[in-house]
Design a protein around this motif. Structure first.
Motif, PDB file in Angstrom:
ATOM      1  N   ARG A 147       1.250  -1.416   0.568  1.00 27.37           N
ATOM      2  CA  ARG A 147      -0.490  -0.204   0.624  1.00 27.37           C
ATOM      3  C   ARG A 147       0.837   1.330   0.305  1.00 27.37           C
ATOM      4  O   ARG A 147       0.337   2.399  -0.006  1.00 27.37           O
ATOM      5  N   GLN A 148       2.595   0.610   0.831  1.00 27.43           N
ATOM      6  CA  GLN A 148       2.731   2.822   0.590  1.00 27.43           C
ATOM      7  C   GLN A 148       4.061   2.781  -0.575  1.00 27.43           C
ATOM      8  O   GLN A 148       5.147   3.072  -0.745  1.00 27.43           O
ATOM      9  N   LEU A 149       3.958   1.882  -1.165  1.00 23.31           N
ATOM     10  CA  LEU A 149       5.319   0.937  -2.639  1.00 23.31           C
ATOM     11  C   LEU A 149       4.698   0.857  -3.188  1.00 23.31           C
ATOM     12  O   LEU A 149       3.649   0.616  -3.611  1.00 23.31           O
ATOM     13  N   PRO A 150       5.210   1.368  -4.848  1.00 22.01           N
ATOM     14  CA  PRO A 150       5.553   0.692  -6.348  1.00 22.01           C
ATOM     15  C   PRO A 150       4.539  -0.990  -5.971  1.00 22.01           C
ATOM     16  O   PRO A 150       5.559  -0.953  -5.424  1.00 22.01           O
ATOM     17  N   HIS A 151       4.205  -1.396  -6.532  1.00 19.31           N
ATOM     18  CA  HIS A 151       3.501  -2.916  -6.103  1.00 19.31           C
ATOM     19  C   HIS A 151       4.599  -3.797  -6.599  1.00 19.31           C
ATOM     20  O   HIS A 151       4.821  -5.012  -5.420  1.00 19.31           O
ATOM     21  N   HIS A 152       5.178  -3.336  -7.628  1.00 17.04           N
ATOM     22  CA  HIS A 152       6.390  -3.822  -8.444  1.00 17.04           C
ATOM     23  C   HIS A 152       7.990  -4.063  -6.939  1.00 17.04           C
ATOM     24  O   HIS A 152       8.043  -5.225  -7.003  1.00 17.04           O
ATOM     25  N   VAL A 153       7.752  -2.560  -6.991  1.00 21.65           N
ATOM     26  CA  VAL A 153       8.853  -2.556  -5.936  1.00 21.65           C
ATOM     27  C   VAL A 153       8.790  -2.796  -4.606  1.00 21.65           C
ATOM     28  O   VAL A 153       9.821  -4.212  -3.585  1.00 21.65           O
ATOM     29  N   ALA A 154       7.397  -3.338  -4.547  1.00 20.36           N
ATOM     30  CA  ALA A 154       6.979  -4.274  -3.141  1.00 20.36           C
ATOM     31  C   ALA A 154       7.009  -4.932  -2.852  1.00 20.36           C
ATOM     32  O   ALA A 154       7.526  -6.395  -1.617  1.00 20.36           O
ATOM     33  N   MET A 155       6.921  -5.916  -3.853  1.00 18.74           N
ATOM     34  CA  MET A 155       6.889  -7.491  -4.423  1.00 18.74           C
ATOM     35  C   MET A 155       8.098  -7.766  -4.077  1.00 18.74           C
ATOM     36  O   MET A 155       8.115  -9.161  -4.103  1.00 18.74           O
ATOM     37  N   ALA A 156       9.557  -6.879  -5.180  1.00 17.87           N
ATOM     38  CA  ALA A 156      10.634  -7.602  -4.952  1.00 17.87           C
ATOM     39  C   ALA A 156      10.949  -7.772  -4.053  1.00 17.87           C
ATOM     40  O   ALA A 156      11.610  -8.329  -3.278  1.00 17.87           O
ATOM     41  N   MET A 157      10.283  -6.762  -2.910  1.00 15.74           N
ATOM     42  CA  MET A 157      10.873  -6.845  -1.164  1.00 15.74           C
ATOM     43  C   MET A 157      10.210  -8.181  -1.012  1.00 15.74           C
ATOM     44  O   MET A 157      10.894  -8.827   0.110  1.00 15.74           O
ATOM     45  N   ILE A 158       9.088  -8.262  -0.725  1.00 17.33           N
ATOM     46  CA  ILE A 158       8.538  -9.473  -0.486  1.00 17.33           C
ATOM     47  C   ILE A 158       8.918 -10.773  -0.917  1.00 17.33           C
ATOM     48  O   ILE A 158       9.713 -11.844  -0.073  1.00 17.33           O
ATOM     49  N   LEU A 159       9.339 -10.897  -2.092  1.00 19.75           N
ATOM     50  CA  LEU A 159       8.719 -11.857  -2.692  1.00 19.75           C
ATOM     51  C   LEU A 159      11.068 -12.867  -2.843  1.00 19.75           C
ATOM     52  O   LEU A 159      10.583 -13.938  -2.218  1.00 19.75           O
ATOM     53  N   ALA A 160      11.782 -11.804  -2.764  1.00 22.13           N
ATOM     54  CA  ALA A 160      13.401 -11.800  -2.825  1.00 22.13           C
ATOM     55  C   ALA A 160      13.761 -11.102  -2.088  1.00 22.13           C
ATOM     56  O   ALA A 160      15.425 -11.014  -1.951  1.00 22.13           O
ATOM     57  N   GLY A 161      13.110 -10.211  -0.763  1.00 21.12           N
ATOM     58  CA  GLY A 161      14.536  -9.483   0.283  1.00 21.12           C
ATOM     59  C   GLY A 161      14.388  -8.628  -0.255  1.00 21.12           C
ATOM     60  O   GLY A 161      16.445  -8.048   0.338  1.00 21.12           O
ATOM     61  N   GLU A 162      14.775  -7.618  -1.414  1.00 20.88           N
ATOM     62  CA  GLU A 162      15.204  -7.054  -2.315  1.00 20.88           C
ATOM     63  C   GLU A 162      14.885  -5.758  -1.367  1.00 20.88           C
ATOM     64  O   GLU A 162      14.281  -5.267  -0.686  1.00 20.88           O
ATOM     65  N   PRO A 163      16.075  -4.950  -0.708  1.00 16.21           N
ATOM     66  CA  PRO A 163      16.063  -4.006  -0.091  1.00 16.21           C
ATOM     67  C   PRO A 163      15.995  -2.987  -0.397  1.00 16.21           C
ATOM     68  O   PRO A 163      16.305  -2.743  -2.098  1.00 16.21           O
ATOM     69  N   LEU A 164      15.754  -1.944   0.138  1.00 14.19           N
ATOM     70  CA  LEU A 164      15.994  -0.319  -0.455  1.00 14.19           C
ATOM     71  C   LEU A 164      17.196   0.176   0.199  1.00 14.19           C
ATOM     72  O   LEU A 164      16.603   0.101   1.860  1.00 14.19           O
ATOM     73  N   ASP A 165      17.660   1.549  -0.534  1.00 12.31           N
ATOM     74  CA  ASP A 165      18.478   2.127   0.646  1.00 12.31           C
ATOM     75  C   ASP A 165      17.627   3.964   0.666  1.00 12.31           C
ATOM     76  O   ASP A 165      16.531   3.983   0.130  1.00 12.31           O
ATOM     77  N   ALA A 166      17.555   4.657   1.680  1.00 13.90           N
ATOM     78  CA  ALA A 166      17.201   5.690   2.080  1.00 13.90           C
ATOM     79  C   ALA A 166      17.405   6.339   0.361  1.00 13.90           C
ATOM     80  O   ALA A 166      16.051   6.686   0.103  1.00 13.90           O
ATOM     81  N   ALA A 167      17.668   6.930   0.143  1.00 13.91           N
ATOM     82  CA  ALA A 167      17.287   7.409  -1.614  1.00 13.91           C
ATOM     83  C   ALA A 167      16.641   7.007  -2.151  1.00 13.91           C
ATOM     84  O   ALA A 167      15.707   7.706  -3.108  1.00 13.91           O
ATOM     85  N   GLN A 168      16.566   4.987  -2.422  1.00 13.47           N
ATOM     86  CA  GLN A 168      16.204   4.467  -2.764  1.00 13.47           C
ATOM     87  C   GLN A 168      14.051   5.195  -2.763  1.00 13.47           C
ATOM     88  O   GLN A 168      12.838   5.242  -3.313  1.00 13.47           O
ATOM     89  N   ALA A 169      14.046   4.536  -0.445  1.00 10.44           N
ATOM     90  CA  ALA A 169      12.971   5.162  -0.095  1.00 10.44           C
ATOM     91  C   ALA A 169      12.426   5.971  -0.522  1.00 10.44           C
ATOM     92  O   ALA A 169      10.841   6.385  -0.318  1.00 10.44           O
ATOM     93  N   THR A 170      13.223   7.029  -0.358  1.00 18.81           N
ATOM     94  CA  THR A 170      13.107   8.342  -0.626  1.00 18.81           C
ATOM     95  C   THR A 170      12.285   8.959  -1.965  1.00 18.81           C
ATOM     96  O   THR A 170      11.330   9.243  -2.214  1.00 18.81           O
TER      97      THR A 170
END
Length: 256
Positions: A147-170
């Motif tokens: 709900r708080q991130l673009p769908h594919h960004v969130a799914m990469a975090m959920i399914l592949a453990g892909e992290p976000l650094d601070a710049a990406q999070a912004t």
């Protein structure tokens, strides 16, 4: 040593995770103490803004303690009740700022997403390690992530453990501001001051309406009525707002 520290400065209540040797991972005791801290500041009329932060250098919060995880035995959801995971949700009506740095993982990420404003040090690294670790339970964090991130960004975090650094999070709108680690406290105070410049009762009414409105369609939200806004119409702050506007002066909020 208190695992959860609380303090106040003026109208700001500070809640500090204080288990740096364990990367501030939440165990059952911390979870219950965190719940007490939320309750303390939610019910104190003199507290208008709540800041969640952490001690240490490596992690804001590495999630739930794998050796002694929160159990929800208090009846509240994890994170002291604010996440809605594993028990009863404790709504926080006041604006919440979260100051992050280092590892912000799993339950720690979930707690951060419960805040209204996130200020992140450049060292912040947001991640959902559940799938990679092969451990997943209530998985409430995935529902906020999508709900708080673009769908594919969130799914990469959920399914592949892909992290976000601070710049990406912004970039993706997850955090409001990124600052150098030694500027985190100053930036957090600056955001608190911005919130304190607003009527605390108007802010609470607006937060209530915004969150309640998300439960339905836009049409339903626009046609809905919100108790907090109705209550605000009868407050001293509402009268002060009109008087200050008429007198072309800064308002002096009472919070009552």
């Amino acid at each position: 040593m208190a695992l959860i520290e609380t303090s106040t400065v003026g109208h700001v209540g500070y809640i500090t995770l204080n288990r740096p040797q364990a990367l501030n991972a939440l165990n059952e005791e911390m979870d219950q103490l965190l719940g007490a801290a939320w309750d303390k500041f939610e019910t104190e009329s003199g507290i208008w803004v709540i800041v969640l932060r952490a001690n240490g250098e490596r992690a804001f919060c590495a999630g739930g303690d794998m050796h002694a995880p929160p159990t929800g035995s208090s009846g509240l959801s994890f994170g002291g009740g604010i996440t809605g995971i594993g028990g009863r949700l404790r709504p926080i009506s006041k604006p919440v700022i979260c100051a992050t740095y280092g590892h912000v993982l799993g339950l720690g990420f979930e707690i951060a997403m419960c805040a209204d404003i996130i200020v992140a040090a450049t060292t912040s690294r947001f991640a959902l390690p559940e799938a990679r670790a092969g451990i997943i339970d209530h998985c409430g964090v995935v529902h906020r992530a999508v709900r708080q991130l673009p769908h594919h960004v969130a799914m990469a975090m959920i399914l592949a453990g892909e992290p976000l650094d601070a710049a990406q999070a912004t970039h993706y709108g997850l955090v409001n501001e990124v600052v150098a680690p030694d500027c985190l406290e100053h930036a957090t105070t600056r955001w608190a001051d911005k919130l304190l410049a607003c009527s605390p009762l108007a802010a609470r009414a607006a937060k209530e309406a915004a969150i309640a409105g998300l439960e339905g369609s836009l049409t339903e939200a626009l046609s809905g009525t919100y108790p907090g806004i109705r209550r605000y119409a009868e407050t001293r702050d509402r009268t002060e707002a009109i008087d200050a506007w008429s007198g072309r002066r800064k308002p002096h909020w009472a919070g009552t």
